[in-house]
Enzyme design. Structure first.
Site, PDB file in Angstrom:
ATOM      1  N   TRP A   1      48.545  19.192  17.244  1.00 33.81           N
ATOM      2  CA  TRP A   1      48.873  20.580  16.910  1.00 33.81           C
ATOM      3  C   TRP A   1      48.141  21.102  15.683  1.00 33.81           C
ATOM      4  CZ3 TRP A   1      50.527  19.554  12.137  1.00 33.81           C
ATOM      5  CH2 TRP A   1      51.130  18.316  11.913  1.00 33.81           C
TER       6      TRP A   1
ATOM      7  N   ALA B   1      47.161  19.229  25.890  1.00 31.81           N
ATOM      8  CA  ALA B   1      47.136  19.684  24.495  1.00 31.81           C
ATOM      9  C   ALA B   1      48.563  19.633  23.951  1.00 31.81           C
ATOM     10  CB  ALA B   1      46.564  21.093  24.436  1.00 31.81           C
TER      11      ALA B   1
ATOM     12  N   GLU C   1      52.165  20.515  22.928  1.00 31.22           N
ATOM     13  CA  GLU C   1      53.165  21.470  23.429  1.00 31.22           C
ATOM     14  C   GLU C   1      53.588  22.429  22.317  1.00 31.22           C
ATOM     15  OE1 GLU C   1      53.134  18.264  24.200  1.00 31.22           O
ATOM     16  OE2 GLU C   1      52.744  18.494  26.337  1.00 31.22           O
TER      17      GLU C   1
ATOM     18  N   GLY D   1      45.653  11.817  17.081  1.00 32.35           N
ATOM     19  CA  GLY D   1      47.058  11.903  16.661  1.00 32.35           C
ATOM     20  C   GLY D   1      47.407  10.724  15.777  1.00 32.35           C
ATOM     21  N   SER D   2      48.672  10.326  15.786  1.00 32.53           N
ATOM     22  CA  SER D   2      49.110   9.281  14.859  1.00 32.53           C
ATOM     23  C   SER D   2      48.710   7.894  15.357  1.00 32.53           C
ATOM     24  CB  SER D   2      50.633   9.351  14.686  1.00 32.53           C
ATOM     25  OG  SER D   2      51.262   9.077  15.914  1.00 32.53           O
TER      26      SER D   2
ATOM     27  N   GLU E   1      41.171   8.756  17.588  1.00 33.11           N
ATOM     28  CA  GLU E   1      41.020   9.378  16.268  1.00 33.11           C
ATOM     29  C   GLU E   1      42.427   9.480  15.693  1.00 33.11           C
ATOM     30  OE1 GLU E   1      41.389  11.191  13.513  1.00 33.11           O
ATOM     31  OE2 GLU E   1      40.838  13.127  14.385  1.00 33.11           O
ATOM     32  N   LEU E   2      42.735   8.557  14.769  1.00 31.64           N
ATOM     33  CA  LEU E   2      44.146   8.312  14.446  1.00 31.64           C
ATOM     34  C   LEU E   2      44.559   8.686  13.022  1.00 31.64           C
ATOM     35  CD1 LEU E   2      44.472   4.901  16.307  1.00 31.64           C
ATOM     36  CD2 LEU E   2      44.879   7.197  17.159  1.00 31.64           C
TER      37      LEU E   2
ATOM     38  N   CYS F   1      43.357  15.618   9.242  1.00 28.79           N
ATOM     39  CA  CYS F   1      43.253  14.152   9.166  1.00 28.79           C
ATOM     40  C   CYS F   1      42.220  13.707   8.137  1.00 28.79           C
ATOM     41  CB  CYS F   1      42.981  13.557  10.542  1.00 28.79           C
ATOM     42  SG  CYS F   1      41.667  14.401  11.384  1.00 28.79           S
TER      43      CYS F   1
ATOM     44  N   GLU G   1      49.807   8.364   5.042  1.00 32.49           N
ATOM     45  CA  GLU G   1      49.248   9.721   5.119  1.00 32.49           C
ATOM     46  C   GLU G   1      50.388  10.739   5.033  1.00 32.49           C
ATOM     47  OE1 GLU G   1      47.787  10.718   9.043  1.00 32.49           O
ATOM     48  OE2 GLU G   1      46.211  11.965   8.190  1.00 32.49           O
TER      49      GLU G   1
HETATM   50  P1  NAD Z   1      53.068  12.326  16.963  1.00 33.84           P
HETATM   51  O1  NAD Z   1      52.196  11.149  16.843  1.00 33.84           O
HETATM   52  O2  NAD Z   1      54.366  12.168  17.666  1.00 33.84           O
HETATM   53  O3  NAD Z   1      52.280  13.511  17.697  1.00 33.84           O
HETATM   54  C1  NAD Z   1      50.909  13.763  17.491  1.00 33.84           C
HETATM   55  C2  NAD Z   1      50.366  14.330  18.802  1.00 33.84           C
HETATM   56  O4  NAD Z   1      50.402  13.308  19.769  1.00 33.84           O
HETATM   57  C3  NAD Z   1      51.228  15.467  19.355  1.00 33.84           C
HETATM   58  O5  NAD Z   1      50.410  16.509  19.789  1.00 33.84           O
HETATM   59  C4  NAD Z   1      51.981  14.864  20.523  1.00 33.84           C
HETATM   60  O6  NAD Z   1      52.154  15.792  21.581  1.00 33.84           O
HETATM   61  C5  NAD Z   1      51.078  13.750  20.955  1.00 33.84           C
HETATM   62  N1  NAD Z   1      51.825  12.624  21.502  1.00 33.84           N
HETATM   63  C6  NAD Z   1      52.940  12.057  20.997  1.00 33.84           C
HETATM   64  N2  NAD Z   1      53.344  11.038  21.780  1.00 33.84           N
HETATM   65  C7  NAD Z   1      52.461  10.968  22.801  1.00 33.84           C
HETATM   66  C8  NAD Z   1      52.336  10.130  23.945  1.00 33.84           C
HETATM   67  N3  NAD Z   1      53.182   9.113  24.186  1.00 33.84           N
HETATM   68  N4  NAD Z   1      51.305  10.364  24.798  1.00 33.84           N
HETATM   69  C9  NAD Z   1      50.420  11.359  24.586  1.00 33.84           C
HETATM   70  N5  NAD Z   1      50.485  12.178  23.524  1.00 33.84           N
HETATM   71  C10 NAD Z   1      51.496  11.985  22.640  1.00 33.84           C
HETATM   72  O7  NAD Z   1      53.353  12.846  15.545  1.00 33.84           O
HETATM   73  P2  NAD Z   1      53.786  14.162  14.808  1.00 33.84           P
HETATM   74  O8  NAD Z   1      55.233  14.101  14.414  1.00 33.84           O
HETATM   75  O9  NAD Z   1      53.367  15.380  15.553  1.00 33.84           O
HETATM   76  O10 NAD Z   1      52.933  13.956  13.524  1.00 33.84           O
HETATM   77  C11 NAD Z   1      53.186  12.770  12.781  1.00 33.84           C
HETATM   78  C12 NAD Z   1      51.962  12.195  12.176  1.00 33.84           C
HETATM   79  O11 NAD Z   1      50.905  12.115  13.113  1.00 33.84           O
HETATM   80  C13 NAD Z   1      51.380  13.037  11.065  1.00 33.84           C
HETATM   81  O12 NAD Z   1      52.050  12.772   9.881  1.00 33.84           O
HETATM   82  C14 NAD Z   1      49.971  12.564  11.023  1.00 33.84           C
HETATM   83  O13 NAD Z   1      49.872  11.401  10.254  1.00 33.84           O
HETATM   84  C15 NAD Z   1      49.670  12.200  12.451  1.00 33.84           C
HETATM   85  N6  NAD Z   1      48.834  13.231  13.089  1.00 33.84           N
HETATM   86  C16 NAD Z   1      47.506  13.056  13.021  1.00 33.84           C
HETATM   87  C17 NAD Z   1      46.688  14.006  13.561  1.00 33.84           C
HETATM   88  C18 NAD Z   1      45.200  13.845  13.508  1.00 33.84           C
HETATM   89  O14 NAD Z   1      44.480  14.818  13.544  1.00 33.84           O
HETATM   90  N7  NAD Z   1      44.705  12.629  13.474  1.00 33.84           N
HETATM   91  C19 NAD Z   1      47.218  15.137  14.168  1.00 33.84           C
HETATM   92  C20 NAD Z   1      48.605  15.277  14.239  1.00 33.84           C
HETATM   93  C21 NAD Z   1      49.410  14.309  13.693  1.00 33.84           C
END
Ligand code: NAD
Length: 480
Positions: free
Chosen positions: A155, A180, A182, A232-233, A254-255, A288, A385
């Protein structure tokens, strides 16, 4: 600009938009500046996910046979359409994600430029001829598109991250199903619309939404899907890698990071301060590659901490639609709770809170840009982070100590150093363990350059020539 400018949301499956018909399940999308509902987001059913996979497989067979020259025309047209629609897509981005409108516009332009880059780079997917040991043989090395891909994006950059994955996959000749975020779906809907309006054949780029864990499990299990790309994370990345391992599928991960910033006593002080105050609060720190941990030479420590705090305190934190806003709200309520934890934790160990360090107002997800100093090494902010507008500042006495502390986390995405010493620049370039290093600069993300991390920040690059290779297999053809 109002909620009405946001419009309606849809899935894109096999070349068609699908809305809320048939009483399917859905979820609301919120404006993080007001808490108001912007629109209802339709979820894809399991049957639709299967339909998308079948369409992706069929489209792949045709798209891979389209010449790179013709593929490039589609991507270029889509880039032009995105630029023509800049104001509308920027409004959608600020409404759903919160960032100031100027930041939204530059993200959308950057996304269009990614399509331009990939459009051109796809035409240069050269192979090579390897001299054979035996003169009756010829060895040809060629690139082939890896196959239908599944991409998952977060997001914080609702257009840029999808554009990196869509552009790379399509230029290489792959089809792609994008899930993408939600929480910020509107920009992805517009990118996929621009691709279709530009003449992309049906099934080449599809867009689905739903419960993230259900969708990724469903798509990754399908044998037709040959490549997974996730941003994402780290926790979710590990989960997806395990799913991909079962089918021996290629992954790009890309984590996220926790970028160290080393400020030496010979840095251009004013330029460094200006860059870092703006860089840390860009997208409210939800980046990130955001400067994460500030290590400042002891001779500058008090001055830098004070000056950064002053800069942060004078910033205007307001709705991203306010043209005077320096920083908008955090993208969701979870981030506000997380910021509270990151501010409280180091104070238990004696850290000094230099700015107000709390939620602002009681409408929307606003949080004050915050500076903390005198943190102990075990402070949460120095280990994890924070993904928000909080700058932890600590001092160092010598270069070895600074480098050791910079490397003392699992993450390895970006790192930064500010110095005028050539020797230091060389040492830093070699010893900081990250995928990207900015020296006297925060610019580590451009379409032309590889973007990616090492260690717990994942592997594989997006952008640059590497971004195309990520969607290509290497094949050897020996002819006797
Ligand atoms: P999250 O890891 O739950 O979500 C991050 C993204 O991953 C969201 O868009 C979500 O829809 C997607 N996601 C979650 N579970 C998934 C699954 N099982 N399969 C596919 N997609 C999935 O975390 P959050 O609460 O949104 O953010 C928490 C932490 O994540 C942040 O503090 C940050 O460290 C990290 N983050 C990193 C980035 C990045 O650009 N690398 C982006 C967003 C969040």
């Amino acid at each position: 600009m109002t909620t009405a400018d946001y419009g309606t949301l849809s899935l894109w499956i096999d070349g068609r938009e699908r809305g809320l018909e048939h009483g399917r399940s859905s979820e609301p999308v919120f404006n993080p500046a007001t808490g108001q509902v912007l629109a209802e987001l339709p979820h894809a059913t399991a049957a639709e996910l299967d339909e998308a996979v079948r369409a992706a497989a069929k489209a792949f067979a045709a798209w891979r046979a389209v010449s790179p020259f013709e593929r490039s025309k589609v991507l270029r047209r889509a880039a032009d359409l995105i630029r023509e629609r800049l104001d509308r897509i920027a409004a959608i981005m600020t409404l759903e994600q919160g960032k100031p409108i100027g930041e939204s516009k530059s993200e959308i332009i950057h996304s269009a430029e990614l399509f331009d880059w990939y459009a051109e780079e796809g035409r240069r997917a050269y192979g090579r001829i390897v001299p054979a040991r035996n003169e009756s043989l010829d060895h040809f090395v060629v690139s082939e598109p890896v196959g239908p891909c599944a991409a998952f994006t977060p997001w914080n950059f609702p257009a840029l991250t999808p554009a990196r994955k869509l552009g790379g996959a399509l230029a290489a000749g792959c089809s792609v199903i994008l899930k993408a975020s939600e929480e910020t779906p509107g920009c992805a809907v517009e990118l996929v619309r621009a691709l279709h309006d530009a003449g992309l054949p049906r099934g080449c780029a599809q867009l689905v939404f739903g419960v993230p864990s259900d969708i990724s499990r469903h798509l990754i299990a399908r044998p037709e899907i040959r490549k997974i790309s996730f941003t994402g994370s780290t926790a979710v990345g590990i989960h997806l890698m395990k799913l991909a391992a079962d089918g021996v599928k290629r992954v790009t991960m890309e984590l996220g990071g926790n970028a160290p910033v080393l400020i030496f006593d010979d840095a251009d002080y004013d330029a460094t301060l200006r860059l870092l105050a703006g860089g840390k609060t860009r997208n409210a720190g939800q980046v990130c590659v955001s400067p994460g941990r500030f290590f400042v030479h002891e001779s500058l420590y008090e001055r830098f901490t004070r000056d950064l705090s002053e800069r942060f305190s004078s910033m205007r934190v307001a709705s991203g639609l306010d043209p005077e806003a320096d920083m908008g709200p955090l993208a969701n309520e979870r981030r506000v709770d997380a910021m509270q934890r990151f501010v409280e934790d180091p104070q238990k160990g004696g850290a000094r809170l230099m700015t107000c360090g709390r939620r602002l107002g009681n409408v929307g997800n606003f949080f004050a840009p915050t500076v903390l100093s005198d943190l102990s090494d075990d402070a949460l902010l120095l280990r994890e982070e924070c993904f928000g507008p909080i700058a932890p500042v600590v001092s160092f006495a010598n270069d070895d100590e600074a480098i050791e502390r910079a490397n003392a986390v699992d993450a390895g995405l970006a790192g930064y150093a500010f110095t005028s010493s050539l020797k230091r620049i060389r040492d830093i370039g070699r010893s900081i363990k990250t995928g990207m290093i900015g020296i006297n600069s925060l610019v580590v993300s451009t379409p032309e350059t590889p973007f990616g991390g090492v260690k717990a920040s994942g592997f594989g690059s997006e952008g640059g020539i590497e971004g195309l290779q990520a969607y290509s297999d290497t094949k050897l053809i020996t002819m006797g």
